[in-house]
Write an enzyme that holds these catalytic residues in place. Structure first.
Site, short mmCIF file in Angstrom:
data_model
loop_
_atom_site.label_atom_id
_atom_site.label_comp_id
_atom_site.label_asym_id
_atom_site.label_seq_id
_atom_site.Cartn_x
_atom_site.Cartn_y
_atom_site.Cartn_z
N LYS A 59 26.27 -19.66 14.68
CA LYS A 59 25.97 -20.42 15.77
C LYS A 59 27.09 -20.62 16.50
O LYS A 59 26.84 -20.67 17.96
CB LYS A 59 25.32 -21.66 15.53
CG LYS A 59 24.00 -21.86 14.66
CD LYS A 59 23.79 -23.33 14.28
CE LYS A 59 22.38 -23.14 13.33
NZ LYS A 59 22.04 -24.59 12.97
N GLY A 60 28.16 -20.67 16.15
CA GLY A 60 29.32 -20.78 16.82
C GLY A 60 29.60 -20.03 18.12
O GLY A 60 30.24 -20.65 18.99
N ASP A 120 39.79 -17.66 11.53
CA ASP A 120 41.10 -18.31 10.95
C ASP A 120 41.26 -17.89 9.42
O ASP A 120 42.39 -16.93 9.54
CB ASP A 120 40.66 -19.84 10.81
CG ASP A 120 39.11 -20.12 10.37
OD1 ASP A 120 38.50 -19.19 9.69
OD2 ASP A 120 38.69 -21.27 10.43
N LYS A 148 43.34 -18.05 14.85
CA LYS A 148 44.16 -18.89 14.17
C LYS A 148 45.04 -17.97 13.10
O LYS A 148 44.66 -18.09 11.74
CB LYS A 148 43.35 -19.98 13.42
CG LYS A 148 43.25 -21.28 14.09
CD LYS A 148 42.72 -22.34 13.09
CE LYS A 148 41.79 -23.25 13.80
NZ LYS A 148 41.41 -24.23 12.53
N PHE A 170 41.86 -28.53 13.74
CA PHE A 170 40.04 -28.32 13.67
C PHE A 170 39.82 -28.31 14.94
O PHE A 170 39.96 -29.45 15.94
CB PHE A 170 39.45 -29.18 12.84
CG PHE A 170 38.20 -28.86 12.30
CD1 PHE A 170 38.21 -27.71 11.29
CD2 PHE A 170 37.27 -29.10 12.92
CE1 PHE A 170 36.54 -27.55 11.16
CE2 PHE A 170 35.89 -28.80 12.88
CZ PHE A 170 35.51 -28.04 11.83
N ASP A 177 31.53 -26.38 16.00
CA ASP A 177 30.91 -27.81 15.77
C ASP A 177 31.88 -28.39 14.34
O ASP A 177 32.56 -27.91 13.85
CB ASP A 177 29.39 -27.45 15.15
CG ASP A 177 29.33 -26.82 13.80
OD1 ASP A 177 28.68 -27.51 13.19
OD2 ASP A 177 30.02 -25.92 13.49
#
Length: 192
Positions: A59-60, A120, A148, A170, A177
């Site tokens: 979803k991000g 990341d 990242k 974070f 989220d």
């Protein structure tokens, strides 16, 4: 329906990470500028190509995906969505990526552009590169909102990046989220 235990857990998270613990990293205007710049790079690279299948990693990446697609002016693009899981309700990846919902479009012989929120550990990107290669994609590239590199566990690199983080905070907001909280925020924040 959610269990009482789960609701208590989520309430504890929301108390722990209240708005006073959010620090703006990238504001709305800067995000718009960087999304436009990424779209320009993509249009330049795919200028003389066949249509591109743009795959949003849910979803991000949904906010980044929507804004990026609006900026791909004059490009023949098709959309599709894929859902993977690696985080759960924690701030660290579990190390295992699994497919939750598959594509509807065929990738056989097509250019594929993965649109990801954050790279990341690199495990999700590695999983997707292998997944699309097995499905005979013509080529696979990645556009990510945030990279990242210091958190990398495998050797992968996105092709297009809006922001590179030189440390490993974070991040929430603009689709990202923490336990489903903060996705709707229009800016990108660090939880401090």
């Amino acid at each position: 329906p959610r269990s009482r235990r789960y609701r208590r857990y989520i309430h504890a998270i929301s108390e722990k990470f209240n708005d006073s613990r959010l620090k703006v990293l990238y504001g709305e205007e800067l995000i718009k500028q960087r999304v436009k710049a990424v779209a320009e790079q993509i249009m330049k690279d795919y200028r003389d190509s066949e249509p591109v299948l743009c795959v949003c990693v849910l979803k991000g990446a949904v906010m980044f995906f929507a804004d990026l697609m609006k900026e791909l002016k004059g490009r023949d693009v098709f959309y599709d969505f894929i859902t993977l899981a690696s985080y759960g309700n924690d701030t660290k990846t579990g190390g295992t990526v699994r497919l939750v919902n598959n594509l509807r479009e065929s990738v056989d012989g097509r250019h594929v552009l993965i649109v990801e929120d954050i790279v990341d550990s690199g495990l999700t990107l590695q999983f997707l590169n292998n997944f699309f290669a097995e499905k005979n994609a013509l080529d696979v590239k990645t556009a990510c909102l945030l990279d990242k590199p210091l958190a990398r566990k495998v050797d992968v690199k996105p092709d297009y990046t809006a922001f590179v983080l030189e440390r490993t905070p974070f991040i929430v907001g603009y689709g990202l989220d923490y336990a489903q909280y903060y996705r709707n925020l229009p800016q990108i924040y660090e939880i401090i």
